[in-house]
Motif scaffolding. Structure first.
Motif, PDB file in Angstrom:
ATOM      1  N   LEU A  62     -33.808  94.230  30.740  1.00 31.48           N
ATOM      2  CA  LEU A  62     -34.981  93.307  30.057  1.00 31.48           C
ATOM      3  C   LEU A  62     -34.164  92.572  28.809  1.00 31.48           C
ATOM      4  CD1 LEU A  62     -37.657  91.860  29.831  1.00 31.48           C
ATOM      5  CD2 LEU A  62     -38.466  93.987  28.521  1.00 31.48           C
ATOM      6  N   MET A  63     -33.664  93.477  28.015  1.00 31.67           N
ATOM      7  CA  MET A  63     -32.750  92.944  26.771  1.00 31.67           C
ATOM      8  C   MET A  63     -31.620  92.038  27.377  1.00 31.67           C
ATOM      9  SD  MET A  63     -34.948  94.048  24.732  1.00 31.67           S
ATOM     10  CE  MET A  63     -33.921  93.313  23.447  1.00 31.67           C
ATOM     11  N   THR A  64     -30.963  92.402  28.232  1.00 23.65           N
ATOM     12  CA  THR A  64     -30.172  91.529  28.780  1.00 23.65           C
ATOM     13  C   THR A  64     -30.458  90.146  29.193  1.00 23.65           C
ATOM     14  OG1 THR A  64     -28.842  93.418  29.726  1.00 23.65           O
ATOM     15  CG2 THR A  64     -27.868  91.349  30.517  1.00 23.65           C
ATOM     16  N   LEU A  65     -31.725  90.201  29.921  1.00 22.91           N
ATOM     17  CA  LEU A  65     -32.301  88.784  30.139  1.00 22.91           C
ATOM     18  C   LEU A  65     -32.432  88.127  29.038  1.00 22.91           C
ATOM     19  CD1 LEU A  65     -34.272  89.815  33.348  1.00 22.91           C
ATOM     20  CD2 LEU A  65     -32.044  88.596  33.428  1.00 22.91           C
ATOM     21  N   VAL A  66     -33.135  88.808  27.958  1.00 24.54           N
ATOM     22  CA  VAL A  66     -33.777  88.269  26.848  1.00 24.54           C
ATOM     23  C   VAL A  66     -32.604  87.585  26.038  1.00 24.54           C
ATOM     24  CG1 VAL A  66     -34.734  88.671  24.451  1.00 24.54           C
ATOM     25  CG2 VAL A  66     -35.773  89.496  26.670  1.00 24.54           C
ATOM     26  N   ALA A  67     -31.244  88.317  26.266  1.00 26.15           N
ATOM     27  CA  ALA A  67     -30.347  87.660  25.374  1.00 26.15           C
ATOM     28  C   ALA A  67     -29.437  86.636  26.106  1.00 26.15           C
ATOM     29  CB  ALA A  67     -29.411  88.779  25.056  1.00 26.15           C
ATOM     30  N   LEU A  68     -29.924  86.279  27.336  1.00 27.10           N
ATOM     31  CA  LEU A  68     -29.149  85.181  28.078  1.00 27.10           C
ATOM     32  C   LEU A  68     -29.257  83.645  27.288  1.00 27.10           C
ATOM     33  CD1 LEU A  68     -27.578  84.686  30.712  1.00 27.10           C
ATOM     34  CD2 LEU A  68     -29.768  84.314  31.878  1.00 27.10           C
ATOM     35  N   PRO A  69     -30.643  83.468  26.933  1.00 28.51           N
ATOM     36  CA  PRO A  69     -30.466  82.169  26.535  1.00 28.51           C
ATOM     37  C   PRO A  69     -29.844  81.947  25.060  1.00 28.51           C
ATOM     38  CG  PRO A  69     -32.817  82.717  27.201  1.00 28.51           C
ATOM     39  CD  PRO A  69     -31.724  83.723  27.275  1.00 28.51           C
ATOM     40  N   PRO A  70     -29.771  82.982  24.196  1.00 30.17           N
ATOM     41  CA  PRO A  70     -28.640  82.853  23.101  1.00 30.17           C
ATOM     42  C   PRO A  70     -27.479  82.852  23.463  1.00 30.17           C
ATOM     43  CG  PRO A  70     -30.532  84.481  22.602  1.00 30.17           C
ATOM     44  CD  PRO A  70     -30.587  83.945  24.085  1.00 30.17           C
ATOM     45  N   ALA A  71     -26.948  83.609  24.466  1.00 28.38           N
ATOM     46  CA  ALA A  71     -25.627  83.609  25.014  1.00 28.38           C
ATOM     47  C   ALA A  71     -25.235  82.202  25.477  1.00 28.38           C
ATOM     48  CB  ALA A  71     -25.372  84.601  26.202  1.00 28.38           C
ATOM     49  N   LEU A  73     -26.569  79.273  24.356  1.00 22.34           N
ATOM     50  CA  LEU A  73     -26.330  78.692  23.191  1.00 22.34           C
ATOM     51  C   LEU A  73     -25.098  78.605  22.618  1.00 22.34           C
ATOM     52  CD1 LEU A  73     -27.763  76.842  21.054  1.00 22.34           C
ATOM     53  CD2 LEU A  73     -28.684  78.705  19.988  1.00 22.34           C
ATOM     54  N   VAL A  74     -24.562  80.116  22.520  1.00 19.97           N
ATOM     55  CA  VAL A  74     -23.323  80.346  21.852  1.00 19.97           C
ATOM     56  C   VAL A  74     -22.133  79.561  22.707  1.00 19.97           C
ATOM     57  CG1 VAL A  74     -21.606  81.925  21.245  1.00 19.97           C
ATOM     58  CG2 VAL A  74     -23.976  82.449  20.712  1.00 19.97           C
ATOM     59  N   VAL A  75     -22.382  79.712  23.953  1.00 22.89           N
ATOM     60  CA  VAL A  75     -21.177  78.901  24.671  1.00 22.89           C
ATOM     61  C   VAL A  75     -21.277  77.469  24.289  1.00 22.89           C
ATOM     62  CG1 VAL A  75     -20.701  78.275  26.978  1.00 22.89           C
ATOM     63  CG2 VAL A  75     -21.346  80.747  26.539  1.00 22.89           C
ATOM     64  N   TRP A  76     -22.315  76.958  24.130  1.00 19.94           N
ATOM     65  CA  TRP A  76     -22.417  75.528  23.823  1.00 19.94           C
ATOM     66  C   TRP A  76     -21.949  75.161  22.470  1.00 19.94           C
ATOM     67  CZ3 TRP A  76     -25.441  72.773  20.227  1.00 19.94           C
ATOM     68  CH2 TRP A  76     -25.533  71.318  20.451  1.00 19.94           C
ATOM     69  N   LEU A  77     -22.263  75.993  21.455  1.00 18.32           N
ATOM     70  CA  LEU A  77     -21.781  75.614  20.213  1.00 18.32           C
ATOM     71  C   LEU A  77     -20.248  75.858  19.937  1.00 18.32           C
ATOM     72  CD1 LEU A  77     -24.432  77.632  18.138  1.00 18.32           C
ATOM     73  CD2 LEU A  77     -24.174  75.190  18.230  1.00 18.32           C
ATOM     74  N   LEU A  78     -19.855  76.893  20.711  1.00 14.53           N
ATOM     75  CA  LEU A  78     -18.257  77.201  20.906  1.00 14.53           C
ATOM     76  C   LEU A  78     -17.396  75.859  21.501  1.00 14.53           C
ATOM     77  CD1 LEU A  78     -18.002  80.997  21.436  1.00 14.53           C
ATOM     78  CD2 LEU A  78     -17.503  79.921  19.269  1.00 14.53           C
ATOM     79  N   ALA A  79     -17.972  75.527  22.380  1.00 20.07           N
ATOM     80  CA  ALA A  79     -17.561  74.540  23.443  1.00 20.07           C
ATOM     81  C   ALA A  79     -17.598  73.472  22.575  1.00 20.07           C
ATOM     82  CB  ALA A  79     -18.125  74.329  24.678  1.00 20.07           C
ATOM     83  N   ARG A  80     -18.701  73.015  21.873  1.00 16.33           N
ATOM     84  CA  ARG A  80     -18.715  71.545  20.895  1.00 16.33           C
ATOM     85  C   ARG A  80     -17.662  71.783  19.914  1.00 16.33           C
ATOM     86  NH1 ARG A  80     -24.339  69.474  17.997  1.00 16.33           N
ATOM     87  NH2 ARG A  80     -23.229  67.648  17.149  1.00 16.33           N
ATOM     88  N   ARG A  81     -17.705  72.902  19.281  1.00  8.80           N
ATOM     89  CA  ARG A  81     -16.704  73.289  18.173  1.00  8.80           C
ATOM     90  C   ARG A  81     -15.254  72.918  18.665  1.00  8.80           C
ATOM     91  NH1 ARG A  81     -15.982  78.251  14.251  1.00  8.80           N
ATOM     92  NH2 ARG A  81     -14.399  77.889  12.882  1.00  8.80           N
ATOM     93  N   ARG A  82     -14.919  73.479  19.690  1.00  8.72           N
ATOM     94  CA  ARG A  82     -13.517  73.108  20.347  1.00  8.72           C
ATOM     95  C   ARG A  82     -13.280  71.804  20.639  1.00  8.72           C
ATOM     96  NH1 ARG A  82     -14.335  78.948  22.538  1.00  8.72           N
ATOM     97  NH2 ARG A  82     -12.457  79.974  21.531  1.00  8.72           N
ATOM     98  N   ARG A  83     -14.221  71.122  21.387  1.00 10.52           N
ATOM     99  CA  ARG A  83     -13.982  69.808  21.696  1.00 10.52           C
ATOM    100  C   ARG A  83     -13.773  68.879  20.484  1.00 10.52           C
ATOM    101  NH1 ARG A  83     -17.991  67.801  26.384  1.00 10.52           N
ATOM    102  NH2 ARG A  83     -16.593  65.929  26.114  1.00 10.52           N
ATOM    103  N   ALA A  84     -14.416  69.284  19.544  1.00  8.57           N
ATOM    104  CA  ALA A  84     -14.440  68.377  18.316  1.00  8.57           C
ATOM    105  C   ALA A  84     -13.072  68.623  17.609  1.00  8.57           C
ATOM    106  CB  ALA A  84     -15.464  68.784  17.284  1.00  8.57           C
ATOM    107  N   ALA A  85     -12.466  69.545  17.711  1.00  6.68           N
ATOM    108  CA  ALA A  85     -11.304  69.917  17.289  1.00  6.68           C
ATOM    109  C   ALA A  85     -10.170  69.454  18.040  1.00  6.68           C
ATOM    110  CB  ALA A  85     -11.014  71.492  17.091  1.00  6.68           C
ATOM    111  N   GLY A  86     -10.463  68.828  19.248  1.00 11.52           N
ATOM    112  CA  GLY A  86      -9.540  68.561  20.231  1.00 11.52           C
ATOM    113  C   GLY A  86      -8.757  69.523  21.264  1.00 11.52           C
TER     114      GLY A  86
END
Length: 236
Positions: A62-71, A73-86
């Protein structure tokens, strides 16, 4: 001839819709099957109780499934930061980093839980060093569970770290992590058997997962190897 070619090869959009549908139906079906046990552990987990939530299989799932949406979101934030840095392969790298953590920690959590007996913390550790002796008593569910312990690590580590992008290195990584887990079970006296078969199955799961993602990490490794190396300046 053009119409026949278009009919024989399905459009990429259709394939994408089919894959998206399968990716949605798969987790939805799994949630439907385990909805009862998860709902039983949900009140204890929401109340923050350790007993009945964080020390049970259903609670960890259950806690793994609950943590899936934040995970995600973290993927999206990291990818956006890397793309902004080229950076290159921003999405792949970010997904690999989060996937390794989110896919491995729950299984490590489960393996460090006390055993089914009541002797955790009091009984001495037990060791089984005879290969394939405990494999028969694991059962299909136990074998599948052991295969998944380091599957995420084997799947994503070569995509993230070029130094691990080979099957022998993934085998060594899976074996080393498995030995550490079995050693921890023995030292913590979790009323579990530290078995060589667990190491073998865990390592096999990591290697099989690495084979499943080989097309992606081999492409990444080949791209990095094809980059021109800087020519050292002549001395003097």
């Amino acid at each position: 001839m053009d119409s026949d070619a278009s009919l024989s090869a399905p459009p990429s959009r259709t394939r994408g819709i089919v894959l998206l549908g399968l990716a949605t139906l798969g987790p939805a079906s799994a949630l439907y099957v385990v909805r009862g046990p998860l709902l039983m552990s949900a009140p204890r987990c929401m109340a923050g109780r350790w007993h009945g939530c964080f020390d049970t299989f259903n609670g960890v799932v259950l806690m793994t499934l609950v943590a899936l949406p934040p995970a995600v979101l973290v993927v999206w934030l990291l990818a956006r930061r890397r793309r902004a840095a080229g950076g290159t392969a921003a999405w792949r790298t970010s997904l690999a980093e989060v996937g390794m953590v989110h896919g491995t920690l729950p299984f490590l959590w489960l393996t460090t839980m006390p055993g089914a007996g009541a002797g955790a913390g009091t009984v001495p550790g037990r060791v089984s060093l005879v290969p394939l002796r405990d494999l028969v008593t694991m059962g299909p569910l136990g074998i599948v569970g052991n295969l998944l312990v380091f599957a995420s690590l084997g799947f994503f580590a070569p995509m993230r770290f070029a130094a691990s992008a080979s099957l022998p290195r993934i085998l060594a990584l899976g074996a080393g992590c498995s030995v550490l887990v079995e050693t921890a079970q023995y030292l913590l006296r979790l009323d579990r058997v530290s078995s060589v078969d667990d190491v073998l199955v865990n390592t096999a799961g990591a290697v099989l997962a690495a084979l499943a993602s080989r097309r992606w990490w081999r492409t990444t490794a080949r791209t990095k190897s094809d980059r021109p190396r800087p020519v050292p300046a002549p001395a003097g």
